[in-house]
Design a protein around this motif. Structure first.
Motif, PDB file in Angstrom:
ATOM      1  N   UNK A 313      19.870 -11.507 -20.214  1.00  0.00           N
ATOM      2  CA  UNK A 313      19.246 -10.957 -21.497  1.00  0.00           C
ATOM      3  C   UNK A 313      19.726 -11.460 -21.943  1.00  0.00           C
ATOM      4  N   UNK A 314      18.719 -12.398 -23.554  1.00  0.00           N
ATOM      5  CA  UNK A 314      19.540 -12.870 -24.906  1.00  0.00           C
ATOM      6  C   UNK A 314      19.442 -11.752 -26.183  1.00  0.00           C
ATOM      7  N   UNK A 315      20.555 -10.650 -25.786  1.00  0.00           N
ATOM      8  CA  UNK A 315      20.717  -9.943 -27.320  1.00  0.00           C
ATOM      9  C   UNK A 315      21.396 -10.237 -28.503  1.00  0.00           C
ATOM     10  N   UNK A 316      20.589  -9.497 -28.871  1.00  0.00           N
ATOM     11  CA  UNK A 316      20.352 -10.162 -30.781  1.00  0.00           C
ATOM     12  C   UNK A 316      20.119  -8.349 -31.451  1.00  0.00           C
ATOM     13  N   UNK A 317      21.607  -7.542 -31.157  1.00  0.00           N
ATOM     14  CA  UNK A 317      21.707  -6.357 -31.706  1.00  0.00           C
ATOM     15  C   UNK A 317      19.902  -5.583 -31.775  1.00  0.00           C
ATOM     16  N   UNK A 318      19.899  -5.352 -32.307  1.00  0.00           N
ATOM     17  CA  UNK A 318      18.389  -4.106 -32.786  1.00  0.00           C
ATOM     18  C   UNK A 318      17.679  -5.122 -32.176  1.00  0.00           C
ATOM     19  N   UNK A 319      17.693  -6.403 -31.719  1.00  0.00           N
ATOM     20  CA  UNK A 319      16.360  -7.485 -30.918  1.00  0.00           C
ATOM     21  C   UNK A 319      16.797  -8.048 -29.391  1.00  0.00           C
ATOM     22  N   UNK A 320      16.177  -8.244 -28.577  1.00  0.00           N
ATOM     23  CA  UNK A 320      16.758  -8.758 -27.473  1.00  0.00           C
ATOM     24  C   UNK A 320      15.241  -9.266 -27.011  1.00  0.00           C
ATOM     25  N   UNK A 429      14.453  -2.397 -31.740  1.00  0.00           N
ATOM     26  CA  UNK A 429      14.715  -0.729 -31.417  1.00  0.00           C
ATOM     27  C   UNK A 429      14.378  -0.201 -32.589  1.00  0.00           C
ATOM     28  N   UNK A 430      13.414   1.410 -32.205  1.00  0.00           N
ATOM     29  CA  UNK A 430      13.756   1.790 -33.788  1.00  0.00           C
ATOM     30  C   UNK A 430      15.340   1.714 -34.277  1.00  0.00           C
ATOM     31  N   UNK A 431      15.002   2.541 -35.539  1.00  0.00           N
ATOM     32  CA  UNK A 431      16.130   2.575 -36.928  1.00  0.00           C
ATOM     33  C   UNK A 431      16.834   3.866 -35.841  1.00  0.00           C
ATOM     34  N   UNK A 432      17.893   3.690 -35.700  1.00  0.00           N
ATOM     35  CA  UNK A 432      18.973   4.514 -35.707  1.00  0.00           C
ATOM     36  C   UNK A 432      19.703   4.153 -33.994  1.00  0.00           C
ATOM     37  N   UNK A 433      18.600   3.105 -33.785  1.00  0.00           N
ATOM     38  CA  UNK A 433      19.658   2.268 -32.215  1.00  0.00           C
ATOM     39  C   UNK A 433      19.835   0.656 -32.078  1.00  0.00           C
ATOM     40  N   UNK A 434      20.334   0.020 -30.837  1.00  0.00           N
ATOM     41  CA  UNK A 434      20.394  -0.916 -30.901  1.00  0.00           C
ATOM     42  C   UNK A 434      20.631  -1.667 -29.533  1.00  0.00           C
ATOM     43  N   UNK A 435      20.475  -2.555 -28.816  1.00  0.00           N
ATOM     44  CA  UNK A 435      20.588  -2.898 -27.668  1.00  0.00           C
ATOM     45  C   UNK A 435      22.133  -3.171 -27.193  1.00  0.00           C
ATOM     46  N   UNK A 436      22.444  -3.422 -25.988  1.00  0.00           N
ATOM     47  CA  UNK A 436      23.396  -3.937 -25.623  1.00  0.00           C
ATOM     48  C   UNK A 436      23.406  -4.514 -23.817  1.00  0.00           C
ATOM     49  N   UNK A 437      24.233  -5.687 -23.935  1.00  0.00           N
ATOM     50  CA  UNK A 437      24.077  -5.733 -23.050  1.00  0.00           C
ATOM     51  C   UNK A 437      25.521  -6.238 -22.058  1.00  0.00           C
ATOM     52  N   UNK A 438      25.881  -7.070 -21.713  1.00  0.00           N
ATOM     53  CA  UNK A 438      26.815  -7.610 -21.635  1.00  0.00           C
ATOM     54  C   UNK A 438      27.890  -8.271 -22.370  1.00  0.00           C
TER      55      UNK A 438
END
Length: 487
Positions: A313-320, A429-438
């Protein structure tokens, strides 16, 4: 006799956006920005690069290319050749787990020297090739033709294996926090001041050049602090703009009058990315990819890729970027089917042969596209498209493509999917949400960026001292225009 061109000064304000900027100006809380706007041209909607993360955007500004050409895919990405995750500074937790020495090696040296393609040239390199000088003040991307020695703080050399007094190639005039400065002052560079990576230090270095009459043909100056303020306080954070404006006033006050500052230089003031609002309910706001893909073995940051790992997983806040390590055992389509179950994900993209394919957790159907074809967009790019246009909020009218919520969506998605090697999916992600990993940073109740949506993707630009404009209002078109301003 050819008239000497005026120096170009570009002030990049991280996360400057049109709605709060107008609010600040209407309430007389940003006199310097108001002055620039009234004396010049204002463009509220310049399209930034994707993913909407500063290192990718800065590289696009300086090289005039998207990441399919400059090869810097984002703040966080997986390097297939080296079989490791690269992170340029999302959060200290992640850097620590990946190994602080390696992370700093990537940030301080590898990013500019090795990761950005040698097949592209920065503005600094092109100007030096033509015998002209430039300045890079606190920007994370700075590659040039002049060798500079970093002065690493003792704290860094104590805690890491990085050697002291190593060189890097930058612009002729180059500052990088306390590691490399132009002025003799030691202010604003303490540990609690982020070793000089702050607005006050950036202003100190630019005003030093101005006062010493050493301004080169082109200067780019990076102001980082508004970004953190918006992350915390949300999209309409006017107080953060007010603070930035005070720094701009300090720059203008170097001159006998603000009008003189405009007579002597061409000024470009712009944001680098926007930010989308994030829901205040933690359980709603955060798309935990470890939970969503929990039935697969995900690489642990501290261990790196292990033989049994299936996903990175390479999480870039609202994109991964989501990578499968063995597409025979775990095909991309299996991951896509899982991701489609989350309605908070509005764009899922992958490449299949010559086609780029789009689906969504929010909407049904698929959209396919590729470069070339009979359709063209407002940037004179030609495309073949088939399928559900609504997935990217696209409208076609007499062979012309019109973009809606996702500006320049086709070129920007295509660039990220072609930016580096690997078998991966892009999720936004849609506005309102962001991705998280470790260990990912979170911005619940505030704002965040990285995504494809226009809230992340549109930034304002103010231009004074010239009537010239870029060929298109996109970051990718700024380099060519800037070079044309410097005769």
């Amino acid at each position: 006799m050819v008239e000497k061109s005026k120096p170009v000064i570009m002030l990049v304000i991280d996360t400057l956006m049109d709605p709060p900027l107008k609010e600040a100006i209407n309430n007389n809380r940003a006199p310097a920005l108001k002055f620039f706007m009234e004396k010049g041209m204002y463009f509220p909607d310049v399209v930034t690069a994707f993913p909407t993360m500063s290192v990718n955007v800065d590289t696009t500004i300086l090289t005039g290319t998207y990441c399919n050409d400059h090869h810097l895919p984002g703040l966080v990405w997986f390097n297939k050749k080296e079989n490791r995750l690269i992170n340029y500074g999302s959060h200290i937790r992640e850097l620590w787990k990946l190994g602080l020495s390696q992370s700093l090696e990537d940030i301080l040296f590898n990013m500019n020297e090795n990761h950005i393609s040698n097949g592209v040239k920065t503005i600094h390199e092109e100007l030096e090739d033509k015998g002209k000088n430039s300045a890079s003040i606190n920007t994370l991307v700075y590659r040039g033709n002049t060798s500079h020695i970093y002065r690493l703080p003792k704290l860094l050399t104590w805690f890491t294996s990085i050697q002291k007094d190593r060189s890097t190639m930058g612009a002729k005039a180059f500052t990088y926090g306390s590691l490399k400065r132009i002025s003799t002052s030691k202010r604003y560079q303490r540990l609690w001041q982020k070793f000089g990576f702050n607005n006050s230090f950036a202003v100190q270095e630019l005003t030093y050049l101005l006062k010493k009459d050493q301004l080169p043909s082109f200067s780019i100056v990076y102001f980082p602090e508004l970004d953190q303020s918006v992350h915390k306080n949300g999209r309409m954070d006017v107080k953060g703009i007010e603070k930035v404006d005070q720094h701009l006033q300090d720059i203008l006050n170097v001159y006998d009058s603000w009008e003189e500052a405009l007579q002597d230089n061409i000024w470009i003031v712009l944001g680098d990315n926007g930010q989308a609002w994030i829901d205040s309910d933690r359980k709603v706001a955060l798309i935990d990819l470890r939970e969503l893909l929990g039935s697969y073995r995900i690489m642990k940051l501290s261990k790196g890729v292990q033989p049994k790992d299936q996903i990175v997983l390479a999480v870039n806040e609202r994109m991964s970027y989501i990578y499968t390590l063995d597409k025979e055992v775990l095909p991309i389509h299996t991951l896509i089917e899982t991701l489609q179950n989350d309605k908070r994900i509005d764009v899922i993209a992958w490449q299949e042969g010559s086609l780029i394919k789009i689906t969504s957790g929010e909407k049904k159907g698929e959209l396919h596209f590729r470069e070339g074809g009979d359709l063209y967009d407002e940037y004179n790019q030609k495309w073949f498209i088939e399928g559900d246009l609504g997935l990217l909020d696209i409208r076609i009218d007499e062979n012309q493509i019109h973009y809606g919520d996702y500006p320049d969506a086709l070129a920007r998605l295509s660039s990220s999917l072609k930016s580096h090697e690997g078998d991966f999916i892009i999720v936004s992600a849609k506005p309102g949400y962001e991705f998280i990993g470790e260990g990912s940073p979170t911005h619940v109740g505030g704002a965040s960026h990285g995504g494809l949506h226009q809230q992340d993707s549109l930034v304002p630009m103010i231009v004074t001292g010239t009537d010239s404009t870029p060929s298109h209002l996109r970051m990718i078109n700024l380099k060519e225009w800037i070079l044309s301003l410097i005769q």
